[in-house]
Design an enzyme around this catalytic site. Structure first.
Site, PDB file in Angstrom:
ATOM      1  N   PHE A  49      -4.662   4.557   1.220  1.00  0.00           N
ATOM      2  CA  PHE A  49      -5.823   3.751   0.828  1.00  0.00           C
ATOM      3  C   PHE A  49      -5.684   3.161  -0.578  1.00  0.00           C
ATOM      4  O   PHE A  49      -6.625   3.153  -1.351  1.00  0.00           O
ATOM      5  CB  PHE A  49      -7.122   4.564   0.937  1.00  0.00           C
ATOM      6  CG  PHE A  49      -7.214   5.379   2.192  1.00  0.00           C
ATOM      7  CD1 PHE A  49      -7.327   4.741   3.417  1.00  0.00           C
ATOM      8  CD2 PHE A  49      -7.164   6.759   2.166  1.00  0.00           C
ATOM      9  CE1 PHE A  49      -7.405   5.479   4.598  1.00  0.00           C
ATOM     10  CE2 PHE A  49      -7.224   7.495   3.332  1.00  0.00           C
ATOM     11  CZ  PHE A  49      -7.347   6.863   4.558  1.00  0.00           C
ATOM     12  N   HIS A  50      -4.500   2.636  -0.881  1.00  0.00           N
ATOM     13  CA  HIS A  50      -4.226   2.078  -2.200  1.00  0.00           C
ATOM     14  C   HIS A  50      -3.702   0.645  -2.103  1.00  0.00           C
ATOM     15  O   HIS A  50      -2.661   0.316  -2.675  1.00  0.00           O
ATOM     16  CB  HIS A  50      -3.209   2.951  -2.946  1.00  0.00           C
ATOM     17  CG  HIS A  50      -3.624   4.366  -3.137  1.00  0.00           C
ATOM     18  ND1 HIS A  50      -2.715   5.404  -3.276  1.00  0.00           N
ATOM     19  CD2 HIS A  50      -4.860   4.935  -3.205  1.00  0.00           C
ATOM     20  CE1 HIS A  50      -3.368   6.540  -3.422  1.00  0.00           C
ATOM     21  NE2 HIS A  50      -4.672   6.284  -3.375  1.00  0.00           N
ATOM     22  N   PRO A  51      -4.388  -0.267  -1.412  1.00  0.00           N
ATOM     23  CA  PRO A  51      -3.871  -1.637  -1.279  1.00  0.00           C
ATOM     24  C   PRO A  51      -3.935  -2.411  -2.589  1.00  0.00           C
ATOM     25  O   PRO A  51      -4.910  -2.319  -3.336  1.00  0.00           O
ATOM     26  CB  PRO A  51      -4.796  -2.256  -0.226  1.00  0.00           C
ATOM     27  CG  PRO A  51      -6.082  -1.504  -0.364  1.00  0.00           C
ATOM     28  CD  PRO A  51      -5.673  -0.100  -0.707  1.00  0.00           C
TER      29      PRO A  51
ATOM     30  N   ASP B 291       0.861  -1.175   0.000  1.00  0.00           N
ATOM     31  CA  ASP B 291       0.000   0.000   0.000  1.00  0.00           C
ATOM     32  C   ASP B 291       0.902   1.231   0.000  1.00  0.00           C
ATOM     33  O   ASP B 291       2.091   1.155   0.323  1.00  0.00           O
ATOM     34  CB  ASP B 291      -0.870  -0.058   1.269  1.00  0.00           C
ATOM     35  CG  ASP B 291      -1.872   1.073   1.401  1.00  0.00           C
ATOM     36  OD1 ASP B 291      -2.208   1.706   0.385  1.00  0.00           O
ATOM     37  OD2 ASP B 291      -2.323   1.326   2.539  1.00  0.00           O
TER      38      ASP B 291
END
Length: 512
Positions: free
Chosen positions: A443-445, A296
């Site tokens: 918030f970029h998994p 992430d």
């Protein structure tokens, strides 16, 4: 149990990728498509606001899965909230509405890691196919796709000062951060149309809902995939307390995201054999890479008191894509906000401004595992933040870059005292401690079902789950490594290409 219904394709998850897949596949009137979504059709009115800050108010609401990480040793034991959309449109319905693709090197890195056919040049036609832009170079940008990309509001005087500060601190101007030259400073683009959020459900799915060959089933919590030997035959879900099954005559396509897709594979007995045995799930396919490679983006910030009133109302953000050192691909993103942020998203002082910094090519890798065999239990999410010291080193470099930008003359009339980290945080040890104490998720998994050809790859370059017939994954989980930007635009391109891989498996190419 309700009797099985049959469709040609069953798409699990109506997030960004699922909306694209269901819409594109159902363009063929000769096939039938079912789209299953655990959430509802829509949510509170604030979900449609063009103000990205209002998205924070959706966390923990019925349109959020409300996941959380395990305690992260690399960030001082913090448990990080991981909001993920639980509604048509998925996370595109609750995110910050930023449309950024990432540098071409991000996609070329996928191919170098074994994702044959996923280079920037190969994926570009699909990225273009997803979007509609105006006054952009059509060699690099789409002109008639479903997702309308807007420039956003006119910049305020503070926005302009931030942009000029980036130029002054040595970053080149980019006319289009999603175009030919994406490195440098560029004005951001958004998924906002007519002053309302434009989710993937708005852009793709809702215009297609009247098609007789498309069935959308909301409030359908998928519990497991149905396997007949090594072939996936459909899915089992619960709605209104009743168990239902749905059959796929051709394929099942998982698009439940970097959390949901590996979780559902594991619940179905597809994953690391030892882990499945530990939680009491019969092993159907020993795929050790399922749930691995989780990573992430993290960010932190420098914040300042403002010397004059900060403009209220709509704003336009500028973004910088830069390199932490010579000889590396672009790996640092800087951006701006008209507020002095407090640690860990705790709040913001409107009488200030911040420069956000992030290492967008992290080396740290974690994992996702089942908590139990209960399909309603949230999985154990361990992104292993900052466990690779190289990430901490580069975050400290990015902190210096952010401070240098904030010190530019262009911001002199705005810049008051440095609130965070503060004048006492100067030496390397103090900066490293500050980064670990304040680092928060962007918030970029991604990465938990990655594309590849090695033993830990979950899907092959055609997105087919290894060892299982008639099952694919298409969402952020298949990225071998995260793109150097927000992920939603890249997921649109992945799903567009996945559609053609399903329809034309021998080709998988798109025309310009």
């Amino acid at each position: 149990m309700v009797a099985t219904k049959s469709f040609d394709y069953v798409v699990v998850g109506a997030g960004t990728a699922g909306c694209v897949l269901a819409t594109r596949l159902s363009e063929n009137p000769g096939v039938s498509v079912a789209l299953l979504e655990a959430g509802g059709e829509s949510g509170p009115e604030s979900m449609h606001s063009p103000n990205a800050m209002e998205a924070f108010g959706l966390w923990g609401s019925p349109v959020d899965w409300a996941y959380a990480t395990t305690p992260q040793a690399g960030t001082g034991g913090t448990v990080h909230a991981w909001p993920r959309g639980k509604v048509l449109g998925g996370s595109s319905s609750i995110n910050g509405m930023v449309h950024r693709r990432g540098h071409r090197s991000s996609f070329d890195a996928w191919e170098a890691q074994g994702a044959t056919g996923w280079s920037y040049d190969t994926l570009l036609p699909f990225l273009k196919r997803s979007e509609s832009t105006q006054s952009r170079d059509p060699r690099f940008r789409g002109t008639d796709g479903p997702m309308r990309i807007e420039a956003g509001s006119d910049p305020t005087p503070l926005d302009e000062a931030m942009y000029q500060a980036a130029l002054e601190s040595g970053h080149a101007a980019s006319a289009d951060g999603n175009g030919e030259q994406d490195e440098g400073v560029a004005w951001g683009e958004t998924n906002v149309v007519a002053d309302r959020r434009q989710s993937a459900a708005d852009a793709y799915l809702r215009p297609a809902l009247a098609r007789p060959n498309l069935t959308v089933i909301t409030h359908a919590h998928v519990r497991r995939l149905l396997l007949d030997g090594t072939r996936c035959r459909g899915a089992e879900y619960v709605a209104d307390g009743t168990v239902h099954t749905v059959a796929a005559d051709r394929e099942v396509i998982l698009s439940a995201g970097a959390v949901g897709s590996p979780q559902l594979l594991l619940l179905s007995g597809i994953g690391p054999a030892a882990h499945l045995q530990d939680v009491g799930i019969p092993v159907r396919a020993d795929l050790p890479g399922v749930g691995e490679n989780l990573h992430d983006h993290l960010l932190s910030w420098v914040s300042y008191r403002a010397k004059q009133p900060v403009p209220a109302g709509p704003s336009r953000q500028a973004y910088v894509l830069a390199r932490s050192a010579e000889g590396v691909d672009p790996d640092v993103q800087l951006s701006f906000t008209r507020a002095a942020l407090e640690p860990l998203w705790a709040g913001a002082d409107p009488d200030g401004f911040s420069v956000l910094f992030s290492v967008v090519t992290p080396a740290s890798r974690g994992s996702l595992r089942l908590r139990s065999a209960d399909p309603t239990a949230h999985p154990l999410i361990d992104p292993a933040y900052l466990t690779d010291d190289a990430d901490v080193d580069r975050m400290v470099t990015a902190l210096s870059m952010a401070r240098r930008l904030a010190a530019a003359d262009a911001l002199a009339q705005w810049r008051g005292a440095e609130l965070l980290p503060g004048s006492d945080v100067l030496d390397e040890d103090a900066c490293r401690a500050y980064v670990r104490a304040t680092a928060a998720t962007y918030f970029h998994p991604v990465g938990t079902c990655r594309i590849g050809v090695d033993a830990l790859a979950v899907v092959d370059p055609q997105l087919r789950v290894r060892g299982i017939e008639a099952l694919r994954v298409a969402d952020a989980s298949v990225m071998p490594s995260v793109v150097s930007a927000n992920t939603n635009a890249a997921v649109l391109g992945i799903a567009e290409r996945a559609t053609q891989l399903v329809e034309e498996p021998a080709f998988g190419t798109a025309s310009d």
